[in-house]
Scaffold this active site. Sequence first.
Site, PDB file in Angstrom:
ATOM      1  N   ARG A  56       0.813  -1.225   0.000  1.00 42.93           N
ATOM      2  CA  ARG A  56       0.000   0.000   0.000  1.00 42.93           C
ATOM      3  C   ARG A  56       0.845   1.273   0.000  1.00 42.93           C
ATOM      4  O   ARG A  56       0.400   2.318   0.476  1.00 42.93           O
ATOM      5  CB  ARG A  56      -0.989   0.018   1.165  1.00 42.93           C
ATOM      6  CG  ARG A  56      -2.006  -1.108   1.112  1.00 42.93           C
ATOM      7  CD  ARG A  56      -3.244  -0.825   1.946  1.00 42.93           C
ATOM      8  NE  ARG A  56      -4.170  -1.950   1.860  1.00 42.93           N
ATOM      9  CZ  ARG A  56      -4.207  -2.946   2.732  1.00 42.93           C
ATOM     10  NH1 ARG A  56      -3.385  -2.942   3.761  1.00 42.93           N
ATOM     11  NH2 ARG A  56      -5.061  -3.939   2.577  1.00 42.93           N
ATOM     12  N   LYS A  83       3.422  11.211 -11.609  1.00 43.90           N
ATOM     13  CA  LYS A  83       2.604  10.320 -12.441  1.00 43.90           C
ATOM     14  C   LYS A  83       3.342   9.010 -12.654  1.00 43.90           C
ATOM     15  O   LYS A  83       4.482   8.995 -13.117  1.00 43.90           O
ATOM     16  CB  LYS A  83       2.368  10.964 -13.805  1.00 43.90           C
ATOM     17  CG  LYS A  83       1.172  11.863 -13.891  1.00 43.90           C
ATOM     18  CD  LYS A  83       0.952  12.171 -15.375  1.00 43.90           C
ATOM     19  CE  LYS A  83      -0.196  13.067 -15.648  1.00 43.90           C
ATOM     20  NZ  LYS A  83      -0.381  13.225 -17.115  1.00 43.90           N
ATOM     21  N   GLU A 114      10.874  19.341 -24.974  1.00 45.82           N
ATOM     22  CA  GLU A 114      10.125  19.713 -23.760  1.00 45.82           C
ATOM     23  C   GLU A 114      10.671  21.004 -23.163  1.00 45.82           C
ATOM     24  O   GLU A 114       9.919  21.817 -22.609  1.00 45.82           O
ATOM     25  CB  GLU A 114      10.182  18.584 -22.716  1.00 45.82           C
ATOM     26  CG  GLU A 114       9.538  17.271 -23.141  1.00 45.82           C
ATOM     27  CD  GLU A 114       8.016  17.324 -23.290  1.00 45.82           C
ATOM     28  OE1 GLU A 114       7.389  18.273 -22.765  1.00 45.82           O
ATOM     29  OE2 GLU A 114       7.454  16.431 -23.954  1.00 45.82           O
ATOM     30  N   LYS A 152       7.675  22.996 -14.002  1.00 44.58           N
ATOM     31  CA  LYS A 152       6.769  21.851 -13.873  1.00 44.58           C
ATOM     32  C   LYS A 152       6.363  21.651 -12.412  1.00 44.58           C
ATOM     33  O   LYS A 152       5.200  21.377 -12.120  1.00 44.58           O
ATOM     34  CB  LYS A 152       7.392  20.576 -14.434  1.00 44.58           C
ATOM     35  CG  LYS A 152       6.427  19.405 -14.309  1.00 44.58           C
ATOM     36  CD  LYS A 152       6.575  18.308 -15.313  1.00 44.58           C
ATOM     37  CE  LYS A 152       5.494  17.257 -15.097  1.00 44.58           C
ATOM     38  NZ  LYS A 152       5.678  16.056 -15.909  1.00 44.58           N
ATOM     39  N   GLU A 170      -4.432  16.597 -12.009  1.00 39.39           N
ATOM     40  CA  GLU A 170      -5.054  16.978 -13.285  1.00 39.39           C
ATOM     41  C   GLU A 170      -6.552  17.192 -13.164  1.00 39.39           C
ATOM     42  O   GLU A 170      -7.319  16.746 -14.005  1.00 39.39           O
ATOM     43  CB  GLU A 170      -4.774  15.905 -14.348  1.00 39.39           C
ATOM     44  CG  GLU A 170      -3.350  15.936 -14.815  1.00 39.39           C
ATOM     45  CD  GLU A 170      -3.086  14.948 -15.935  1.00 39.39           C
ATOM     46  OE1 GLU A 170      -3.736  13.900 -15.964  1.00 39.39           O
ATOM     47  OE2 GLU A 170      -2.225  15.238 -16.764  1.00 39.39           O
ATOM     48  N   ARG A 199      -2.890  21.979 -15.034  1.00 43.45           N
ATOM     49  CA  ARG A 199      -1.876  21.026 -15.495  1.00 43.45           C
ATOM     50  C   ARG A 199      -1.945  20.832 -17.015  1.00 43.45           C
ATOM     51  O   ARG A 199      -1.014  20.325 -17.613  1.00 43.45           O
ATOM     52  CB  ARG A 199      -2.030  19.686 -14.752  1.00 43.45           C
ATOM     53  CG  ARG A 199      -0.766  18.814 -14.837  1.00 43.45           C
ATOM     54  CD  ARG A 199      -0.673  17.782 -13.720  1.00 43.45           C
ATOM     55  NE  ARG A 199       0.439  16.859 -13.959  1.00 43.45           N
ATOM     56  CZ  ARG A 199       0.946  16.041 -13.051  1.00 43.45           C
ATOM     57  NH1 ARG A 199       0.477  16.020 -11.832  1.00 43.45           N
ATOM     58  NH2 ARG A 199       1.947  15.232 -13.352  1.00 43.45           N
ATOM     59  N   ASN A 229       0.413  20.333 -21.610  1.00 38.71           N
ATOM     60  CA  ASN A 229       0.063  19.653 -22.857  1.00 38.71           C
ATOM     61  C   ASN A 229       0.314  20.504 -24.090  1.00 38.71           C
ATOM     62  O   ASN A 229      -0.024  20.090 -25.195  1.00 38.71           O
ATOM     63  CB  ASN A 229      -1.406  19.228 -22.831  1.00 38.71           C
ATOM     64  CG  ASN A 229      -1.572  17.909 -22.104  1.00 38.71           C
ATOM     65  OD1 ASN A 229      -0.630  17.129 -22.017  1.00 38.71           O
ATOM     66  ND2 ASN A 229      -2.754  17.668 -21.581  1.00 38.71           N
ATOM     67  N   HIS A 284       1.173  18.953 -27.309  1.00 43.42           N
ATOM     68  CA  HIS A 284       1.053  17.501 -27.170  1.00 43.42           C
ATOM     69  C   HIS A 284      -0.186  16.902 -27.806  1.00 43.42           C
ATOM     70  O   HIS A 284      -0.217  15.711 -28.081  1.00 43.42           O
ATOM     71  CB  HIS A 284       1.156  17.101 -25.684  1.00 43.42           C
ATOM     72  CG  HIS A 284       2.567  17.112 -25.176  1.00 43.42           C
ATOM     73  ND1 HIS A 284       3.309  18.262 -25.116  1.00 43.42           N
ATOM     74  CD2 HIS A 284       3.389  16.106 -24.745  1.00 43.42           C
ATOM     75  CE1 HIS A 284       4.519  17.976 -24.637  1.00 43.42           C
ATOM     76  NE2 HIS A 284       4.596  16.685 -24.405  1.00 43.42           N
ATOM     77  N   HIS A 289       0.759  13.622 -29.802  1.00 42.83           N
ATOM     78  CA  HIS A 289       0.240  12.267 -29.585  1.00 42.83           C
ATOM     79  C   HIS A 289      -0.258  11.672 -30.897  1.00 42.83           C
ATOM     80  O   HIS A 289      -0.011  10.507 -31.205  1.00 42.83           O
ATOM     81  CB  HIS A 289      -0.875  12.282 -28.536  1.00 42.83           C
ATOM     82  CG  HIS A 289      -0.400  12.633 -27.157  1.00 42.83           C
ATOM     83  ND1 HIS A 289       0.753  12.102 -26.621  1.00 42.83           N
ATOM     84  CD2 HIS A 289      -0.909  13.462 -26.217  1.00 42.83           C
ATOM     85  CE1 HIS A 289       0.934  12.599 -25.405  1.00 42.83           C
ATOM     86  NE2 HIS A 289      -0.059  13.427 -25.134  1.00 42.83           N
ATOM     87  N   HIS A 327       9.347  10.982 -29.401  1.00 45.11           N
ATOM     88  CA  HIS A 327       8.447  11.886 -28.709  1.00 45.11           C
ATOM     89  C   HIS A 327       8.898  13.332 -28.923  1.00 45.11           C
ATOM     90  O   HIS A 327       8.078  14.217 -29.175  1.00 45.11           O
ATOM     91  CB  HIS A 327       8.428  11.545 -27.220  1.00 45.11           C
ATOM     92  CG  HIS A 327       7.484  12.388 -26.413  1.00 45.11           C
ATOM     93  ND1 HIS A 327       6.127  12.382 -26.614  1.00 45.11           N
ATOM     94  CD2 HIS A 327       7.711  13.283 -25.409  1.00 45.11           C
ATOM     95  CE1 HIS A 327       5.542  13.228 -25.763  1.00 45.11           C
ATOM     96  NE2 HIS A 327       6.484  13.779 -25.027  1.00 45.11           N
TER      97      HIS A 327
END
Lengths: 367, 367
Positions: free
Chosen positions: A128, A150, A192, A234, A244, A249, A253, A256, A260, A273
Amino acid sequence: MKHAPVRTRSIRVSLGGRSYPILVGSGVLADLGHHAAELRDVTNVIVITSPHIASFYVSPLQRALSESKLPFEMHLIPDSETAKSEPVLFNIFHHLLRFGADRGSVLVAFGGGVVGDIAGFAASVFMRGIRWIQVPTTLLAQVDSAIGGKTAINLKEGKNLIGTFYQPNFVLSDISLLRTLPMSELATGFAEVIKYGMIEGENLFRYLEQSAGKLLQGDPRVLGKVVLESSRIKGRIVSKDEREKSEIRMQLNLGHTFAHAIEREGGYRKISHGQAVAVGLLAAARLSYLKGWMKASTVERVGNLIRLVRLPAKLSELGLKPEVVIRAMEHDKKKKKGVLRFVLPKRLGALVVTDKITPVQLKLALR
Amino acid sequence: MKHAPVRTRSIRVSLGGRSYPILVGSGVLADLGHHAAELRDVTNVIVITSPHIASFYVSPLQRALSESKLPFEMHLIPDSETAKSEPVLFNIFHHLLRFGADRGSVLVAFGGGVVGDIAGFAASVFMRGIRWIQVPTTLLAQVDSAIGGKTAINLKEGKNLIGTFYQPNFVLSDISLLRTLPMSELATGFAEVIKYGMIEGENLFRYLEQSAGKLLQGDPRVLGKVVLESSRIKGRIVSKDEREKSEIRMQLNLGHTFAHAIEREGGYRKISHGQAVAVGLLAAARLSYLKGWMKASTVERVGNLIRLVRLPAKLSELGLKPEVVIRAMEHDKKKKKGVLRFVLPKRLGALVVTDKITPVQLKLALR
């Protein structure tokens, strides 16, 4: 090859009881054991890394951990995106138990985004949740994936479908680890970094324009500055919107939504990427121009900076047609039962979220 | 058979932004759709349940959800502890995606502890966490496992090794669902209820003594009161120590240090959790007496209440010897590199944590 030392700087990601520092500097890996030992009641340390990273850094890593006097073990996982999988995850669990891991154990994610994502996820659900430390070894991980908590693995149905928001206890961004990074991977990080320049504004953007040459050469002082500023930006955004839940946040993007779709249409192997993000950033700038927001001269600066760090700025350079990418974006939109929303730069340092984009504008922006 | 209606009561588990209500009453299942629709931007509802529960309650469940006008699906998982496994978990993920689950989906855990544990874990990591509702269908789940946000699956190395702390958006404890519960499972819940009586003090304990007969008959008013009080006590403890960081949540382990060893030595099939806890509770009371704390008359009341609800009070009734159980506890202690710590009742309503227990005292307490 000896690098000029880069003074270690620290940034704090403010998240109440889950706040943590990001340490940026040259050789901060050497302090890993020291920092691990600072945590309370640590029983042992288990490092998750890849064979590639281990081949370069197993000695300094062992030295750093030996100093802490804490027992430690290492578990190797494959390097590629396909490693973010159910079997690799459960293999980590079984190894943790074999190593005698318990609630007092500390996991170290020592690698790029893949290692960080899966090791972080493992840490978040093992008993946990146990403590963990990120030691990102790529520029992309140092400026992006290692910050924000994340974690994820992929399913056959898609990327990052299973995961958590789980903050590390600290992040050690060691600039000297970037020496062994191939140019193509460094470039992925540059995309980035340019994004952060567009988010932050004139000062950082101009610094990048002026330092692009040194950045390309891997100058540690410039890399240090770039990792520090990116982490700061960031970290600030994540502090305001950890999970998010709001549009805050979404700033991250920028470029992005295009990227994507470009990555998917290009197949994840062929187009990196960073290449996709670079094209996406210029497309976002052009879309903003078409909406009457961004000045033509600023759009030009964005394109020039992208080219200065040897990234593609146009879709045609990737051998893709606008129609294909637009169709991919529409498909994604339908799947999410939503509207296509874009984060656009009104100018350097000012973003806006909009869903008022015509198909013609999209096509022009991508051409 | 129609039951007298039990007025629905609500308890709030206070956890800041993760606070949620527990609704206790007769027929609250009928409000499931209504409550799901109260959540923001719900796209669909997916119910995780067992074939056994579905066979009894599929119609009222469908009726309850139809009223919400939300699309819903059902996914069945096996009923037993072995279902808390990697394959069953990933099967849930694949089904969620097939059902079109997204970040707006709401998971409903409709079943006992097994369903709650695995469905809650699935909710906590699917797309980095979606909302979920607990509808516990056993007394044990209503008074214990559905409260507190502990989720988990098992590994071959042990139980509950992988999991999260992840609070539901609400808990619906429908007393009328207990009608179809076999006596043995009701009794398992009784043991935890007696534990709450010992934690809370004279008032609740005396109520249990006076109502034991009606409890055994499954009287819905008494069950309602018992679920309500248990939820209140556990909710209060969880509010103070969500992630088991302090000794506060340890209170809930009253009797369980013994119980875990008894269950393991008995094989998880032969001895129920409730039987093991019942024996553990009396052992804790006797240990307290041996330490000079609890009065002999109170120890006797604990033993009597356990027997009133037809649970075993002595280890010998389970066919186990004290030596075997003590060895199992010592083994567990060694594995955790710690000392054996006991939560003991000084008197009804006052607990104390101690590691000052001699082997002779242990043996006497278990005899």
